[in-house]
Scaffold this active site. Structure first.
Site, short mmCIF file in Angstrom:
data_model
loop_
_atom_site.label_atom_id
_atom_site.label_comp_id
_atom_site.label_asym_id
_atom_site.label_seq_id
_atom_site.Cartn_x
_atom_site.Cartn_y
_atom_site.Cartn_z
CB CYS A 11 -60.58 57.99 -84.04
SG CYS A 11 -60.31 56.99 -85.51
CG HIS A 27 -55.71 58.03 -83.45
ND1 HIS A 27 -55.85 57.41 -82.23
CD2 HIS A 27 -56.75 57.60 -84.22
CE1 HIS A 27 -56.92 56.63 -82.27
NE2 HIS A 27 -57.49 56.74 -83.47
CD GLU A 28 -57.95 59.01 -87.64
OE1 GLU A 28 -58.22 57.95 -88.25
OE2 GLU A 28 -58.55 59.36 -86.61
CG HIS A 39 -56.92 53.64 -87.23
ND1 HIS A 39 -57.08 52.61 -86.35
CD2 HIS A 39 -57.50 54.74 -86.66
CE1 HIS A 39 -57.74 53.04 -85.29
NE2 HIS A 39 -58.00 54.33 -85.44
CG HIS A 42 -59.80 52.74 -81.77
ND1 HIS A 42 -61.10 52.95 -82.19
CD2 HIS A 42 -59.07 53.75 -82.31
CE1 HIS A 42 -61.14 54.05 -82.95
NE2 HIS A 42 -59.91 54.53 -83.04
#
Length: 591
Positions: free
Chosen positions: A162, A286-287, A290, A296
């Site tokens: 990432c 995952h993104e 955020h 992380h």
């Protein structure tokens, strides 16, 4: 004689390095450093010391004439490092000799890009400790922590990941979207690797991962003008000033709330349900983490681990991911839409209103039957349960500081008062942090610290940089180690470790320095206090978290214990005040 001692020390260190096959760090004062530099020049032998090859790791200068620990003032010191025969030093970075020099350039770029050293750093800068930065990089990557560029670290450099930095600039904690309001998202330009329908379905499924375990709900919209999360694919420079790097390397990046946009590198070969290419669903989930406010994780099994580990057909969120998202939004209670959650709030208000009427009588009775107060009712701002600092004195009394006020947290004789009246009239209105060291009590505010003895002898305020060079202003918390004399300062997401001689040894993310760090503490703590020889208590958002000091491991992960209840129990007047406040607010809302 001085030269003989230096030669003996240098030869001894060289031999020890060979036996242990590991680098050794040594500290020389300025006088000795001048002598050894002259000695190297005269003899032509560097004795295995890396300084002649510009491998100076850290230079610290401190002038502290107010050293109240009884020690001498620290001289200017330069830390030198020996290397093994299989290692070389390039621009301050220790490198295994079989590693290509191009990896050094790539490592420096990674350390800058992902937050470990300042952007635009020059190789070999004396004020940048590359060894410490590499140790953090290795720790966050879940590989052996050697502090050198070895084969394992070189392999990590080539692992797709990432693009969000591992160490972000200081931000206030609890960044999240409002609860009980659906987070909106829209689709922009998508990849041509797959059908538009297939891509949208995978992205929707990635949102559902977070919906399933938290109170979050999501709503897809067509109009992107006022949407929360905009999703698009692009290559290289794609409009946000953070360019992608082609296939491999950085796969995607996203922004924290209240931006939240997620961008995917269209140079990648995006795939669905196969080991080939890059799995769109896993990267998107995952993104979107955020986009929802998560950082992380250094837990390798977590979705929020920064490196891509390949397609997992049996994907599930890790416990660490769930702890993170629920700390921001709460758990999924079974409701599936925003509208079904709102009645729950109404029912709670009604129930609390009824309860408050009953407990109001209890609070009135309490002042006459349990223990008459010997002090007036505390002001409301002292009853919030949010602490600025916590300190334990030589008599094992624990005081929690909140603004102008303090609490004495004692079951037998709880009390409260004004900080200045208890700890000194020269203290500022708001104390950021405090700790006890022997007979000295230290208080921190802004860029200054204040200290006094147990006999109330006070010393003038002193700037941080007179004692702790490199410590930022406005710290959040501090504690001093019981055995080593090491002092740990907290600011935002970072912990600053200072040696017993007050030299900055390391700056690390809280999450990577302590074991099993609760998610609530990863972006900052309110206060820390040692409660006994075993445990430290970390305070944040109405809860405290217990850590074993010797192992630096938290033992009541992930939810902590409520200290709001401690205030209510210890200070009856505060509980009575808070109940009356809540009754008033409930009455107003029901009218």
């Amino acid at each position: 004689m001085a030269n003989f001692c230096l030669i003996f020390a240098a030869v001894f260190l060289t031999r020890l390095t060979t036996v242990l096959n590991t680098p050794i760090s040594v500290t020389f004062g300025p006088t000795q450093l001048t002598d050894i530099t002259k000695l190297v020049s005269e003899t032509g032998d560097d004795f295995g010391l890396t300084t002649p090859r510009s491998a100076i790791l850290t230079t610290v200068s401190e002038d502290d004439s107010d050293d109240d620990d009884g020690g001498e003032s620290v001289e200017d010191t330069t830390i030198l490092q020996t290397t093994t025969s299989s290692e070389i030093v390039i621009s301050g970075i220790v490198v295994d000799e079989d590693i290509d020099e191009s990896k050094v350039v790539k490592l420096k770029a990674n350390l800058e890009q992902f937050g470990y050293v300042p952007l635009g750093s020059t190789f070999g800068e004396a004020n940048i400790n590359y060894t410490s930065a590499i140790l953090e990089y290795q720790q966050n990557g879940g590989i052996n922590q050697t502090g050198i560029l070895d084969a394992e670290t070189a392999a990590l450099l080539d692992t797709p990941r990432c693009g969000v930095p591992d160490i972000l600039p200081y931000v206030t904690g609890g960044i999240a979207w409002p609860r009980n309001v659906a987070v909106t998202y829209s689709f922009g330009t998508l990849s041509n690797d797959l059908s538009q329908t297939a891509i949208k379905n995978e992205l929707r499924r990635a949102f559902q991962v977070w919906d399933d375990v938290s109170s979050l709900t999501f709503r897809e919209v067509v109009d992107s003008s006022s949407v929360d999360i905009r999703i698009k694919f692009g290559s290289y420079e794609h409009g946000d000033g953070i360019s992608f790097d082609g296939q491999g390397g950085v796969l995607a990046h996203a922004f924290l709330p209240r931006n939240g946009d997620a961008h995917f590198d269209d140079s990648e070969r995006w795939t669905i349900g196969t080991n080939s290419g890059t799995n769109l669903f896993q990267v998107a989930a995952h993104e979107f983490g955020h986009s929802l406010g998560l950082y992380h994780s250094d837990v390798q099994s977590a979705l929020m681990y920064p490196y891509y580990r390949g397609y997992n057909p049996n994907f599930n969120l890790d416990r660490d991911d769930i702890a993170g998202i629920t700390s921001l939004y709460g758990r999924n209670t079974g409701s599936t839409t925003t509208t079904t959650r709102r009645p729950t709030i109404t029912r709670t208000t009604t129930r609390r209103t009824t309860t408050r009427r009953t407990t109001t009588q209890l609070a009135t009775t309490q002042t006459t039957t349990i223990r008459p107060p010997t002090y007036p009712t505390p002001p409301r701002q002292a009853c919030t349960g949010s602490f600025d600092a916590v300190i334990k004195d030589n008599s094992d009394r624990i005081y929690a500081l909140a603004g102008r006020y303090y609490w004495r947290l004692d079951q037998a004789s709880p009390s409260w008062g004004v900080v200045r009246n208890r700890f000194g009239f020269d203290l500022p209105e708001n104390v950021d942090a405090s700790f006890q060291n022997g007979i000295f009590s230290y208080f921190f505010s802004g860029c200054y610290y204040y200290y006094q003895t147990s006999t109330r002898r006070r010393f003038p305020r002193t700037p941080f940089n007179r004692r702790w060079v490199g410590l930022p202003c406005d710290i959040d918390a501090v504690y001093k180690s019981g055995d080593s004399g090491t002092t740990y300062f907290f600011k935002g997401r970072f912990v600053y470790k200072f040696s017993s001689s007050n030299q900055l040894q390391r700056r690390s993310p809280i999450s990577s320095y302590f074991r099993n760090t609760p998610y609530a503490l990863r972006d900052g703590v309110e206060a820390v206090v040692r409660v006994d020889d075993v445990y430290l208590h970390f305070y944040r958002d109405g809860r405290y978290y217990r850590m074993i000091e010797s192992t630096k491991q938290f033992v009541n992960f992930p939810n902590g214990l409520s200290y709001r209840d401690v205030i209510d129990t210890l200070i009856p007047q505060c509980r009575s005040l808070n109940l009356s406040v809540e009754i008033e607010s409930c009455s107003n809302s029901s009218e």
